[in-house]
Design a protein around this motif. Structure first.
Motif, PDB file in Angstrom:
ATOM      1  N   UNK A 185      26.071  44.488  30.800  1.00  0.00           N
ATOM      2  CA  UNK A 185      27.271  44.993  31.908  1.00  0.00           C
ATOM      3  C   UNK A 185      28.350  44.245  31.728  1.00  0.00           C
ATOM      4  N   UNK A 186      28.235  42.830  31.070  1.00  0.00           N
ATOM      5  CA  UNK A 186      29.542  42.094  30.781  1.00  0.00           C
ATOM      6  C   UNK A 186      30.154  42.398  29.531  1.00  0.00           C
ATOM      7  N   UNK A 187      29.368  42.658  28.644  1.00  0.00           N
ATOM      8  CA  UNK A 187      29.964  43.209  27.290  1.00  0.00           C
ATOM      9  C   UNK A 187      30.717  44.519  27.589  1.00  0.00           C
ATOM     10  N   UNK A 188      30.298  45.497  28.249  1.00  0.00           N
ATOM     11  CA  UNK A 188      30.828  46.648  28.625  1.00  0.00           C
ATOM     12  C   UNK A 188      32.131  46.479  29.047  1.00  0.00           C
ATOM     13  N   UNK A 189      32.219  45.508  30.151  1.00  0.00           N
ATOM     14  CA  UNK A 189      33.413  45.314  31.097  1.00  0.00           C
ATOM     15  C   UNK A 189      34.295  44.523  30.045  1.00  0.00           C
ATOM     16  N   UNK A 190      34.065  43.805  29.114  1.00  0.00           N
ATOM     17  CA  UNK A 190      34.831  43.351  28.252  1.00  0.00           C
ATOM     18  C   UNK A 190      35.490  44.159  27.254  1.00  0.00           C
TER      19      UNK A 190
ATOM     20  N   UNK B 294      37.911  46.302  29.162  1.00  0.00           N
ATOM     21  CA  UNK B 294      39.303  45.518  29.332  1.00  0.00           C
ATOM     22  C   UNK B 294      40.023  45.485  28.230  1.00  0.00           C
ATOM     23  N   UNK B 295      39.238  45.346  26.884  1.00  0.00           N
ATOM     24  CA  UNK B 295      40.066  45.377  25.437  1.00  0.00           C
ATOM     25  C   UNK B 295      40.539  46.614  25.166  1.00  0.00           C
ATOM     26  N   UNK B 296      40.114  47.777  25.706  1.00  0.00           N
ATOM     27  CA  UNK B 296      40.484  49.071  25.416  1.00  0.00           C
ATOM     28  C   UNK B 296      41.751  49.327  26.114  1.00  0.00           C
ATOM     29  N   UNK B 297      41.521  48.905  27.345  1.00  0.00           N
ATOM     30  CA  UNK B 297      42.706  48.954  28.293  1.00  0.00           C
ATOM     31  C   UNK B 297      43.878  48.235  27.883  1.00  0.00           C
ATOM     32  N   UNK B 298      43.813  46.986  27.583  1.00  0.00           N
ATOM     33  CA  UNK B 298      44.763  46.089  26.951  1.00  0.00           C
ATOM     34  C   UNK B 298      45.541  47.005  25.811  1.00  0.00           C
ATOM     35  N   UNK B 299      44.752  47.387  24.831  1.00  0.00           N
ATOM     36  CA  UNK B 299      45.166  47.974  23.668  1.00  0.00           C
ATOM     37  C   UNK B 299      45.967  49.132  23.835  1.00  0.00           C
ATOM     38  N   UNK B 300      45.679  50.048  24.953  1.00  0.00           N
ATOM     39  CA  UNK B 300      46.053  51.266  25.402  1.00  0.00           C
ATOM     40  C   UNK B 300      47.498  50.800  26.037  1.00  0.00           C
ATOM     41  N   UNK B 301      47.635  49.971  26.857  1.00  0.00           N
ATOM     42  CA  UNK B 301      48.784  49.349  27.467  1.00  0.00           C
ATOM     43  C   UNK B 301      49.784  48.871  26.375  1.00  0.00           C
TER      44      UNK B 301
END
Length: 387
Positions: free
Chosen positions: A80-85, A88-95
């Protein structure tokens, strides 16, 4: 009988004072609420006592089950933690990408497009161009870069388009139905079906010497997605009037072979191992390049990746089409070296759908179009001069 015994067991009053008449699910729910982690599956069943008709768990077994459960919970939390990370990484890259696009759009609209002729060939603009054009200015830049050497006016398009409506072009209709089918915007009933049919039909009226050739629908569709109808037709007609596109769409075998020969010079220069492997397998460039060149990669690559290829193609011309081919071969070189003729041909005619633009462009950048001191234009010209 077993069911009655089980219900009697779980219905006994527990620490919370539950009566024997309480539903058998209530003690279980109360127990589950006290767990540190509530799994989405049946993970916690391992902690349950056995029914009364079965031997009870020993203390050691109960401890082992508790340990196994704790390990399963820890593993689930880790996933679950790995999926959340990852999210977050995908969202950061998208932004980050969205911010980059927004900044680039300001530069293109305020600095470059108003001063197009003076800025288009500067180092700064060429670097921005390589990174990909912002979608909001893509069509405008393509239109300017392709030009209008044929001096086509919107009125000429209207006339040719009206002429097309009086005829039925079966090949165009068939090809439109196979154009970007997952989008379902060009197929019959889709919002762009009639528009694509009009552009292609108008071209056959405008250039009866070329007519309609299978694959043109993909090129016209990409332009329609980025330009207004008349502008898309003007860009389409001028694009297909370029020497390389004319050679392919007129199916000029001699010229096509010369393009393939020029490509092989740079193929051998950049990827000698794969070149020799293809030579020994008798895998010739026509088996994969024709489809790539005919549709300008819009059928072979994901649409967003193909549009970025188009960006630089509009900047560099035909050379970049063949350089993109080298980039694809470099990207999958290790895979292709393990394949025989049939598997290689199948792979190259149906590339992986997960190909990313950054990875591809890194491979394209690593494939300079230089043969000694000769550039693409020199090698290509030398091939075309030979009889």
């Amino acid at each position: 009988m077993y069911l009655q015994e089980f219900e009697a067991k779980v219905g006994k009053a527990g620490p919370g004072g539950t009566s024997a008449g309480t539903s058998p699910t209530q003690p279980q729910q109360g127990r589950r609420k006290n767990l540190e982690f509530e799994p989405l599956s049946t993970t916690a069943l391992i902690l349950e006592d056995r029914p009364a008709n079965l031997p009870a768990k020993s203390v050691e077994e109960a401890q082992r089950h508790r340990q196994e459960y704790d390990e399963m919970v820890a593993e689930a939390k880790k996933r679950e933690l790995k999926e959340a990370q990852r999210k977050r990484k995908e969202m950061k890259e998208r932004f980050k990408q969205e911010e980059s696009i927004a900044n680039a759009m300001v530069v293109w609209n305020n600095d470059i497009l108003p001063n197009w002729e003076n800025t288009r060939n500067t180092r700064r603009v060429r670097e921005l161009w390589w990174q990909g054009l912002p979608p909001n200015v893509r069509g405008k830049v393509w239109s300017l870069a392709i030009g209008n050497e044929l001096n086509i006016t919107p009125g000429m398009y209207d006339g040719a388009s009206l002429a097309d409506r009086e005829s039925s072009l079966d090949l165009i209709k068939l090809d439109i139905s196979r154009t970007f089918p997952p989008l379902f915007i060009f197929q019959k009933g889709g919002p762009y079906h009639d528009l694509l049919h009009s552009v292609l039909g108008a071209y056959t009226c405008y250039r009866p010497d070329v007519g309609y050739v299978q694959g043109m629908s993909f090129i016209a569709a990409v332009l329609i997605l980025n330009l207004e109808e008349a502008d898309a037709f003007i860009a389409f007609a001028n694009l297909l009037n370029k020497p390389c596109q004319l050679a392919f769409f007129r199916v000029d075998h001699d010229l096509m072979l010369k393009y393939f020969a020029a490509f092989e010079v740079f193929f051998e220069e950049n990827l000698p191992r794969l070149f020799n492997h293809f030579q020994s397998s008798n895998l010739t460039p026509d088996l994969y390049l024709i489809d790539w060149i005919f549709t300008l990669y819009s059928k072979s690559l994901p649409l967003d990746v193909a549009c970025r290829v188009w960006d630089v193609f509009c900047r560099d011309g035909e050379e970049f089409l063949f350089r993109t081919g080298l980039g694809i071969l470099r990207l999958y070189e290790d895979v292709l070296l393990q394949m025989d003729f049939i598997r290689s041909a199948q792979f190259l005619t149906r590339l992986p759908e997960d190909i990313g633009s950054d990875r591809l462009f890194a491979c394209i950048a690593a494939a300079p179009m230089l043969n000694g001191n000769r550039k693409w234009s020199q090698v290509s010209s030398s091939k075309h001069e030979k009889t």
